[in-house]
Scaffold this active site. Sequence first.
Site, PDB file in Angstrom:
ATOM      1  N   SER A 198      11.613 -25.216 -31.674  1.00  0.00           N
ATOM      2  CA  SER A 198      10.907 -23.909 -32.118  1.00  0.00           C
ATOM      3  C   SER A 198      11.898 -22.947 -32.104  1.00  0.00           C
ATOM      4  O   SER A 198      12.938 -22.979 -32.946  1.00  0.00           O
ATOM      5  CB  SER A 198       9.625 -23.724 -31.204  1.00  0.00           C
ATOM      6  OG  SER A 198       8.967 -22.592 -31.864  1.00  0.00           O
ATOM      7  N   ASP A 304       1.604 -28.520 -37.971  1.00  0.00           N
ATOM      8  CA  ASP A 304       2.200 -27.317 -37.292  1.00  0.00           C
ATOM      9  C   ASP A 304       1.574 -26.096 -38.105  1.00  0.00           C
ATOM     10  O   ASP A 304       2.174 -25.551 -38.930  1.00  0.00           O
ATOM     11  CB  ASP A 304       3.611 -27.465 -37.181  1.00  0.00           C
ATOM     12  CG  ASP A 304       4.330 -26.438 -36.311  1.00  0.00           C
ATOM     13  OD1 ASP A 304       3.621 -25.355 -35.955  1.00  0.00           O
ATOM     14  OD2 ASP A 304       5.332 -26.560 -35.927  1.00  0.00           O
ATOM     15  N   HIS A 335       2.312 -28.338 -33.418  1.00  0.00           N
ATOM     16  CA  HIS A 335       3.720 -27.932 -32.678  1.00  0.00           C
ATOM     17  C   HIS A 335       3.884 -28.865 -31.612  1.00  0.00           C
ATOM     18  O   HIS A 335       3.845 -28.250 -30.461  1.00  0.00           O
ATOM     19  CB  HIS A 335       3.519 -26.351 -32.613  1.00  0.00           C
ATOM     20  CG  HIS A 335       4.899 -25.488 -32.558  1.00  0.00           C
ATOM     21  ND1 HIS A 335       5.546 -25.463 -33.271  1.00  0.00           N
ATOM     22  CD2 HIS A 335       5.307 -25.072 -31.345  1.00  0.00           C
ATOM     23  CE1 HIS A 335       6.690 -24.703 -33.086  1.00  0.00           C
ATOM     24  NE2 HIS A 335       6.470 -24.316 -31.800  1.00  0.00           N
TER      25      HIS A 335
END
Length: 651
Positions: A198, A304, A335
């Site tokens: 991320s 995601d 995610h």
Amino acid sequence: MPIRTPFTIWRTLATAATAALLATFLTPVAAQAAPRESRPVYSYENAVREAVWVDTGLDGDGDGRSDRVAVDIVRPRELARQGRKVPVVMDASPYYSCCGRGNESQRKTYDANGDVVQMPLFYDNYFVPRGYAFVGVDLAGTNRSDGCVDVGGRSDILSAKAVVDWLNGRATAYTTRTGTARAKAGWTNGRTGMIGKSWDGTIANGVAATGVKGLKTIVPISAISSWYDYYFQQGAPLYDSGPDWLSDYVNSPDARAKCDAVQQKIVDGAPRTGDRTDFWTERDYLKDASKVKASVFAIHGQQDLNVRMKHLGQWWDALGRHGVERKIWLSQTGHVDPFDFRRAEWVDTLHRWFDHELLGYDNGIDREPMADIERHPDQWVTSKTWPPRGTSTATLRPAQGTQPGVGTLGLARDRGTETFTDDPALSETDWSARIDTSTPEKAGFTTGALTKDLRLAGSSKVTVTATPTTSTAHLSAVLVDLGPATIRDYATAGEGIATLTDRTCWGASTAGDSACFKQTQAKTADVDYEVVSRGWADLGTYADPGKGVPLTPGKAYTITLDLAATDHVVPAGHRLALIVAGTDKDLIDPPSTTPTLTIDLSRTSARVPFVGGASAFAHATKGAATAVPQTAPLDGVTAPRNLQRVPGAGR
């Protein structure tokens, strides 16, 4: 004569160099065979643990002193004593103190001397015993670093780049945050691999896009490629807040006291209009893909809804255009880190990737298939290249059916119109569940039941010509696989995984840093349909995707929506659907008005990448039986609830 890419040349030279180095330390017999795998032969418990502060050359917090970023290091003591230099695995993160890393939200902890005791995640536990150093960098403005978080801008990227420069002898570091005693990185050969999920992976993308020397590979997991596309898509807002909220969330207490000016610049530079500004240009790594010299091993969840698949698709394509060596994993999760959906295979593959890229071992990973794709929960397939050779776009066209808003999808152009009214209370799950029913908030178009499997691979585009009744309008376009399946339940809190209580261990442990992590397993759902790709836009950006304008009610506008990349097989017996609607609840915010839109079918189409192209679509739909309309709603996952405005904190 074979083509010798830079990657091939490096592999050849590195293998030769490795063999030569081994000849220095090994007997002549042992030196004849170069190693294929690094082994855990060094003590993790006795590893060197130290901290340095690297001078970034910036003064983000405006205190009149150059900002220094904290760098925590764990490296093999035995190799240091022998004077042998080691490569570096590096994770630069804003989350080491505020929010935690990984499925168990681990934070850095320190001893009385300020040296790291627990480094989050398994990277140090696993790689330090194998002859690597691990470096955990606090981004500027976070944890023990000076400066201010600027959400993917110069401060974020250059604070991490400065560490790569220091590892390669081009920057200055100090043994304390404010002192004058300098620290040298004489223990490393400078060969650095950046990794992270991320925001951390985003920093790896951004640093690679500077072309910094010494960065040999990056492993971005669920990473952002353009921060504009994290907050907007073609002018449509994806969240009800901007990056100023995010920077305040991760800034350290020291930074919050000093960074008001930076916060204001973020507010001013990122207006909620959805217009592209210089602020967003600075945070667009795609424009600098030509500078990337590092190889890239990218991992992303196809469901995601935090860092959406658009980021992966456009970054992957840009890297390919510039000849960057690439590898990719695509999961069915949301995610989620691959450590939590494919643990044993992930650790093994990452190990071999770093051995090849940073140690130069000829272990064959560069000759393996480029892509691993999760086709069903825990069932993976490979592709030699991605998208596969033979993939090309087919132009699909919607046509009217026997009911309003319930049409067909094929290769032939049709005349006529369909009309729907934006309903911000409904989402893609509501539209898909009622695909065969005439409802006022969407227009849906389906093929008949396919006679052959049909594989989508890559990024689609949907062009819509729409006439609104109001001065503002948002559009959504989704591709849906209609048919029964068992999939990962990406819409629940675990985003496709369930966390168990037992643990498995990946590396060496100490009393303060365990290498043992909670097991996970796939969390699945039995569904009647699956949304496989999505895209959104503000119709007001029809002429310029970077600037929206008010619409004239009653006037037709044509706009092309970029849909997220995907790799999905629609099985024989299933149908493929295209849905066009307004606000996708909880995935984009609604416009200021509630428009009714009329779609011109003759000027509306979807360009979809199929393996085999238009002919594959034609064969799969030849003789397809017309579906019997479903009167009861189809079952899917629960409606997405994308309330997370933090890319990757915690999980």
